[in-house]
Design a protein around this motif. Structure first.
Motif, short mmCIF file in Angstrom:
data_model
loop_
_atom_site.label_atom_id
_atom_site.label_comp_id
_atom_site.label_asym_id
_atom_site.label_seq_id
_atom_site.Cartn_x
_atom_site.Cartn_y
_atom_site.Cartn_z
N ILE A 39 -36.95 0.47 -30.52
CA ILE A 39 -37.64 1.61 -31.12
C ILE A 39 -38.80 2.08 -30.23
CG2 ILE A 39 -38.95 2.44 -33.12
CD1 ILE A 39 -37.29 0.39 -34.81
N GLN A 40 -39.60 1.14 -29.72
CA GLN A 40 -40.75 1.52 -28.89
C GLN A 40 -40.33 2.20 -27.60
OE1 GLN A 40 -44.52 0.48 -28.98
NE2 GLN A 40 -43.85 1.16 -30.98
N ASN A 41 -39.37 1.59 -26.90
CA ASN A 41 -39.00 2.07 -25.56
C ASN A 41 -37.76 2.92 -25.53
OD1 ASN A 41 -41.19 0.61 -24.40
ND2 ASN A 41 -40.01 -1.24 -24.65
N GLY A 42 -37.05 3.01 -26.64
CA GLY A 42 -35.80 3.74 -26.66
C GLY A 42 -34.75 2.93 -25.92
N ARG A 43 -33.55 3.49 -25.80
CA ARG A 43 -32.51 2.81 -25.04
C ARG A 43 -32.13 3.76 -23.92
NH1 ARG A 43 -29.64 -0.95 -28.50
NH2 ARG A 43 -31.22 -2.56 -28.84
N ALA A 44 -32.47 3.35 -22.70
CA ALA A 44 -32.19 4.19 -21.54
C ALA A 44 -30.71 4.53 -21.49
CB ALA A 44 -32.62 3.47 -20.28
N GLY A 45 -30.42 5.78 -21.18
CA GLY A 45 -29.03 6.19 -21.04
C GLY A 45 -28.33 6.52 -22.34
N THR A 46 -29.05 6.45 -23.48
CA THR A 46 -28.43 6.82 -24.76
C THR A 46 -29.30 7.88 -25.43
OG1 THR A 46 -29.64 5.34 -26.24
CG2 THR A 46 -27.79 4.37 -25.05
N ALA A 47 -28.87 8.34 -26.60
CA ALA A 47 -29.64 9.36 -27.33
C ALA A 47 -30.88 8.78 -28.01
CB ALA A 47 -28.73 10.02 -28.38
N MET A 48 -31.04 7.44 -28.02
CA MET A 48 -32.20 6.84 -28.71
C MET A 48 -33.47 7.08 -27.92
SD MET A 48 -33.37 5.15 -31.27
CE MET A 48 -34.82 4.16 -31.67
N PRO A 49 -34.38 7.88 -28.48
CA PRO A 49 -35.62 8.20 -27.75
C PRO A 49 -36.69 7.13 -27.92
CG PRO A 49 -35.53 9.47 -29.80
CD PRO A 49 -34.31 8.57 -29.78
N PRO A 50 -37.66 7.04 -26.99
CA PRO A 50 -38.76 6.09 -27.17
C PRO A 50 -39.75 6.67 -28.19
CG PRO A 50 -38.98 7.23 -25.04
CD PRO A 50 -37.73 7.76 -25.71
#
Ligand code: HEC
Length: 70
Positions: A39-50
């Motif tokens: 949640i804090q950093n997001g998931r690089a390369g996906t739609a999940m934002p930091p």
């Protein structure tokens, strides 16, 4: 407000949509540290934002507790 922001990708209830399910049974096997990092950093390369500019680590931990309880 957070439910709304997260729900746009994870669904309401958060059974998954564009993002994976955040239902308690799915989160049960994942550690708080892993979820806080996602949640804090997001998931690089996906739609999940930091979210670290919007949520502190304490707020993120609280949010995870809420998700686990449902
Ligand atoms: C723009 C769409 C989007 C929004 C908004 C979003 N997410 Fe995500 N989220 C994703 C995607 C896509 C993934 C999957 C990343 C991956 O493949 O690892 C994800 C992954 C996650 C994970 C990791 C799940 C796991 O199984 O490891 C958590 C926890 C999470 N999101 C929580 C949240 C929370 C809490 C919010 C609101 C503050 C939120 N997300 C908002 C798209 C979104």
């Amino acid at each position: 407000m957070l439910k709304h922001d997260c729900g746009s990708c994870h669904g309401l209830p958060p059974k998954g949509g564009l993002g994976p399910s955040l239902m308690p049974e799915v989160l049960a096997d994942k550690s708080d540290a892993l979820l806080i990092d996602a949640i804090q950093n997001g998931r690089a390369g996906t739609a999940m934002p930091p979210w670290k500019n919007f949520l502190t680590v304490d707020e993120t931990a609280w949010l995870i507790q809420q998700l686990r309880k449902r």
